[in-house]
Design a protein around this motif. Structure first.
Motif, mmCIF file in Angstrom:
data_model
loop_
_atom_site.group_PDB
_atom_site.id
_atom_site.type_symbol
_atom_site.label_atom_id
_atom_site.label_comp_id
_atom_site.label_asym_id
_atom_site.label_seq_id
_atom_site.Cartn_x
_atom_site.Cartn_y
_atom_site.Cartn_z
ATOM 1 N N GLU A 1 4.864 -9.673 -6.455
ATOM 2 C CA GLU A 1 3.854 -9.326 -7.461
ATOM 3 C C GLU A 1 3.182 -7.993 -7.116
ATOM 4 O OE1 GLU A 1 3.120 -10.764 -10.356
ATOM 5 O OE2 GLU A 1 4.689 -12.245 -10.002
ATOM 6 N N PRO A 2 2.927 -7.156 -8.115
ATOM 7 C CA PRO A 2 2.244 -5.881 -7.874
ATOM 8 C C PRO A 2 0.736 -6.095 -7.718
ATOM 9 C CG PRO A 2 2.809 -6.087 -10.185
ATOM 10 C CD PRO A 2 3.370 -7.297 -9.480
ATOM 11 N N THR A 3 0.305 -6.448 -6.515
ATOM 12 C CA THR A 3 -1.094 -6.789 -6.263
ATOM 13 C C THR A 3 -1.953 -5.593 -5.854
ATOM 14 O OG1 THR A 3 -0.521 -7.351 -3.986
ATOM 15 C CG2 THR A 3 -0.539 -9.159 -5.598
ATOM 16 N N GLU A 4 -1.331 -4.471 -5.516
ATOM 17 C CA GLU A 4 -2.078 -3.291 -5.073
ATOM 18 C C GLU A 4 -2.294 -2.331 -6.238
ATOM 19 O OE1 GLU A 4 -3.270 -2.830 -1.949
ATOM 20 O OE2 GLU A 4 -2.425 -4.766 -1.349
ATOM 21 N N GLU B 1 0.797 -1.227 0.000
ATOM 22 C CA GLU B 1 0.000 0.000 0.000
ATOM 23 C C GLU B 1 0.829 1.276 0.000
ATOM 24 O OE1 GLU B 1 -3.170 0.101 2.856
ATOM 25 O OE2 GLU B 1 -3.917 -1.847 2.230
ATOM 26 N N GLU B 2 2.061 1.220 0.473
ATOM 27 C CA GLU B 2 2.929 2.395 0.505
ATOM 28 C C GLU B 2 3.866 2.465 -0.705
ATOM 29 O OE1 GLU B 2 2.835 0.280 3.358
ATOM 30 O OE2 GLU B 2 1.173 1.500 4.099
ATOM 31 N N LYS C 1 4.330 0.629 -11.165
ATOM 32 C CA LYS C 1 4.091 0.674 -12.603
ATOM 33 C C LYS C 1 2.790 1.433 -12.811
ATOM 34 C CE LYS C 1 6.362 -3.748 -13.425
ATOM 35 N NZ LYS C 1 6.236 -5.113 -13.972
ATOM 36 N N LEU C 2 2.839 2.462 -13.642
ATOM 37 C CA LEU C 2 1.636 3.238 -13.903
ATOM 38 C C LEU C 2 0.647 2.430 -14.737
ATOM 39 C CD1 LEU C 2 3.117 6.773 -14.602
ATOM 40 C CD2 LEU C 2 2.184 5.854 -12.473
ATOM 41 N N HIS D 1 7.998 -1.414 -1.219
ATOM 42 C CA HIS D 1 8.700 -2.672 -1.494
ATOM 43 C C HIS D 1 8.918 -2.774 -3.000
ATOM 44 C CE1 HIS D 1 9.577 -6.928 -1.866
ATOM 45 N NE2 HIS D 1 9.739 -6.962 -0.556
ATOM 46 N N PRO D 2 10.155 -3.054 -3.423
ATOM 47 C CA PRO D 2 10.367 -3.183 -4.876
ATOM 48 C C PRO D 2 9.589 -4.360 -5.466
ATOM 49 C CG PRO D 2 12.426 -3.541 -3.670
ATOM 50 C CD PRO D 2 11.373 -3.241 -2.669
ATOM 51 N N ILE D 3 9.042 -4.137 -6.638
ATOM 52 C CA ILE D 3 8.307 -5.167 -7.371
ATOM 53 C C ILE D 3 9.292 -6.111 -8.053
ATOM 54 C CG2 ILE D 3 6.814 -5.574 -9.368
ATOM 55 C CD1 ILE D 3 5.555 -2.802 -8.783
#
Length: 105
Positions: A90-93, A13-14, A49-50, A17-19
């Protein structure tokens, strides 16, 4: 400064942490202070990632070479100039971007 996108993907959420880790395939000279200098061969740590309109830009920092003697700087760069070599989380947010995401002095 204008927002590049309305949403972003992060590992937490912040967005602290690097993806993933990537290797720079070519040099990139930034157009303004929202972006970072990237040199071919540098290791890039990707933090977000945008999504949508700005999806071609990722947010991260570089390690080695150019920045060895300077404080690391976070900023945007085109995803097309790097090759991801390792997924860390993994970019889950999916989060909304704010004006602070694109602030520069």
């Amino acid at each position: 400064m204008a927002k590049l996108a309305g949403k972003k993907y992060c590992a937490d959420e912040e967005c602290s942490h690097p993806i993933s880790i990537a290797l720079a395939l070519e040099d990139y000279i930034p157009p303004d202070c929202r972006f970072i200098d990237v040199r071919k061969g540098q290791t890039v740590f990707i933090y977000s990632k945008l999504k949508g309109q700005g999806r071609l830009f990722w947010y991260g920092t570089v390690q080695g070479g150019y920045y060895e003697e300077r404080e690391a700087k976070l900023g945007y760069f085109p995803s097309s100039i790097v090759q991801e070599t390792q997924v860390l989380k993994e970019p889950t947010e999916e989060l909304p971007t704010t004006n602070w995401d694109f602030y520069c002095e």
